[in-house]
Design a protein around this motif. Structure first.
Motif, PDB file in Angstrom:
ATOM      1  N   ASP A   9     -12.581   8.168  -6.227  1.00  0.00           N
ATOM      2  CA  ASP A   9     -12.010   9.455  -6.647  1.00  0.00           C
ATOM      3  C   ASP A   9     -13.037  10.548  -6.923  1.00  0.00           C
ATOM      4  OD1 ASP A   9     -10.135   7.105  -7.463  1.00  0.00           O
ATOM      5  OD2 ASP A   9      -8.812   8.846  -7.501  1.00  0.00           O
ATOM      6  N   HIS A  11     -13.141  13.477  -5.655  1.00  0.00           N
ATOM      7  CA  HIS A  11     -12.444  14.780  -5.701  1.00  0.00           C
ATOM      8  C   HIS A  11     -13.438  15.936  -5.624  1.00  0.00           C
ATOM      9  CE1 HIS A  11      -8.396  13.246  -6.415  1.00  0.00           C
ATOM     10  NE2 HIS A  11      -8.877  12.433  -7.343  1.00  0.00           N
ATOM     11  N   ASP A  66      -9.634   9.394  -2.347  1.00  0.00           N
ATOM     12  CA  ASP A  66      -9.555  10.683  -3.048  1.00  0.00           C
ATOM     13  C   ASP A  66     -10.893  11.420  -3.019  1.00  0.00           C
ATOM     14  OD1 ASP A  66      -6.854  10.481  -3.498  1.00  0.00           O
ATOM     15  OD2 ASP A  66      -6.982  10.323  -5.680  1.00  0.00           O
ATOM     16  N   HIS A  99      -4.674  11.778  -2.122  1.00  0.00           N
ATOM     17  CA  HIS A  99      -5.065  13.184  -1.947  1.00  0.00           C
ATOM     18  C   HIS A  99      -5.635  13.453  -0.545  1.00  0.00           C
ATOM     19  CE1 HIS A  99      -4.485  15.040  -5.973  1.00  0.00           C
ATOM     20  NE2 HIS A  99      -4.516  13.773  -6.357  1.00  0.00           N
ATOM     21  N   HIS A 186      -7.007   2.169  -2.499  1.00  0.00           N
ATOM     22  CA  HIS A 186      -6.981   3.278  -3.467  1.00  0.00           C
ATOM     23  C   HIS A 186      -6.046   3.006  -4.648  1.00  0.00           C
ATOM     24  CE1 HIS A 186      -7.350   7.237  -5.105  1.00  0.00           C
ATOM     25  NE2 HIS A 186      -6.036   7.391  -5.090  1.00  0.00           N
ATOM     26  N   HIS A 223      -7.666   5.592  -8.297  1.00  0.00           N
ATOM     27  CA  HIS A 223      -6.398   6.309  -8.485  1.00  0.00           C
ATOM     28  C   HIS A 223      -6.063   6.614  -9.943  1.00  0.00           C
ATOM     29  CE1 HIS A 223      -2.590   7.926  -7.189  1.00  0.00           C
ATOM     30  NE2 HIS A 223      -1.874   6.996  -7.751  1.00  0.00           N
ATOM     31  N   HIS A 225      -8.152   6.733 -12.426  1.00  0.00           N
ATOM     32  CA  HIS A 225      -9.283   7.401 -13.088  1.00  0.00           C
ATOM     33  C   HIS A 225      -9.616   6.715 -14.415  1.00  0.00           C
ATOM     34  CE1 HIS A 225      -8.421  11.441 -10.742  1.00  0.00           C
ATOM     35  NE2 HIS A 225      -8.481  10.382  -9.961  1.00  0.00           N
TER      36      HIS A 225
END
Ligand SMILES: [Fe+2]
Ligand SMILES: [Fe+2]
Length: 300
Positions: A9, A11, A66, A99, A186, A223, A225
């Protein structure tokens, strides 16, 4: 002994969107980033985490999805550039997150441009069939794709019957070869590990059946976090389910700050031993420090 780094993740900060791209579910994600999420996911945190991994001597990096936020062309171009700077496709394995498959045109928008890091083949230009598998010494790193263009308001996942069937065969054949099976996915692999039903894997029960019947030594996921460790008893021993927080999470937010985990995998007398060293951002946000070490085994 194999050293495998797990991150999830990242991001990467939102890289802009074409007006047409926002005429979809992406508008929700775009607003969410502008209002809130830009404070959570910070490039400077991710840079510290990646520098720590680079200094760790890890042989391979497993990235459980992600990379992006709303799966725009600009985000995928940025993600590809970032991946290129981190490691070649032979040194990093990526599986998509929700995402990265935010809307139905994600593949055309650029998810397919990340295919080399899904398969290890630099020339790969289209999304591969999942599950993928990479052989790292006596470890089989098995990539499962749980992403699909979920409905508005959902961050759910789905593996699908065809992929589940192939996964069952792969888990069995890798066990027959005496390999340590590490599954990379994920979404949380069990329904009870989801933080909310709308964020869960829709076919988690079917995946659980496959894992219990055919066995695995570890499942790495993201996923949520959050840090997590759970064990699942399977027909071939104990599977360890391991999650890490977002690699870019800032300090002082509602989720733990950015971190990663190193798995040291070895075999002795027919048993797989996995030492997991967890590392994360220090309280002052200035560096990455050791958090805890788990000593795990495929048997009691
Ligand atoms: Fe995420
Ligand atoms: Fe996610």
């Amino acid at each position: 002994m194999i050293r495998l780094a797990h991150i999830t993740d990242p991001h990467l900060p939102l890289a802009g969107a074409r007006p047409g791209e926002l005429a979809s579910k992406r508008i929700l994600g775009w607003l969410s980033w502008r209002l809130r999420r830009w404070r959570n996911h910070r490039r400077e945190v991710l840079d510290l985490v990646m520098a720590d991994i680079a200094a760790s001597g890890a042989r391979h990096v497993a990235l459980s999805g992600d990379l992006t936020n709303i799966a725009t062309r600009a985000e995928f171009a940025k993600a590809r550039k970032w991946l290129t700077g981190i490691a070649g496709p032979g040194k990093l394995t990526f599986v998509p997150g929700n995402h990265d498959c935010y809307v139905a045109d994600a593949a055309q928008a650029g998810l397919a441009s990340l295919a080399p890091w899904m398969t290890g083949v630099a020339e790969e230009k289209s999304l591969p069939e999942f599950p993928t598998v990479r052989y790292l010494g006596n470890v089989a790193l098995i990539g499962v794709n749980s992403s699909y263009p979920a409905p508005w308001g959902e961050a759910s996942g789905r593996v699908g019957g065809k992929q589940l069937k192939a996964l069952a065969g792969l888990l069995t054949s890798c066990a027959a070869k005496g390999l340590c099976r590490v599954v990379l996915i994920h979404h949380p692999p069990l329904a009870e590990l989801a933080t909310k039903p709308r964020k869960a894997l829709k076919d988690a029960d079917a995946l659980k059946d496959i894992l219990k019947t055919h066995g695995a030594e570890a499942v790495l996921y993201g996923h949520n976090h959050l840090w997590a460790h759970d064990a699942l008893e399977t027909a071939t021993g104990r599977a360890h389910l391991l999650a890490a927080p977002s690699a870019s999470m800032a300090t002082g937010r509602s989720r733990p700050p950015g971190g990663w985990q190193m798995l040291r995998i070895s075999r002795a007398q027919g048993v797989w031993n996995i030492t997991v060293e967890r590392r994360g951002l220090s309280g002052d946000g200035e560096g990455v420090v050791p958090l805890e070490t788990l000593r795990l085994s495929s048997r009691d």
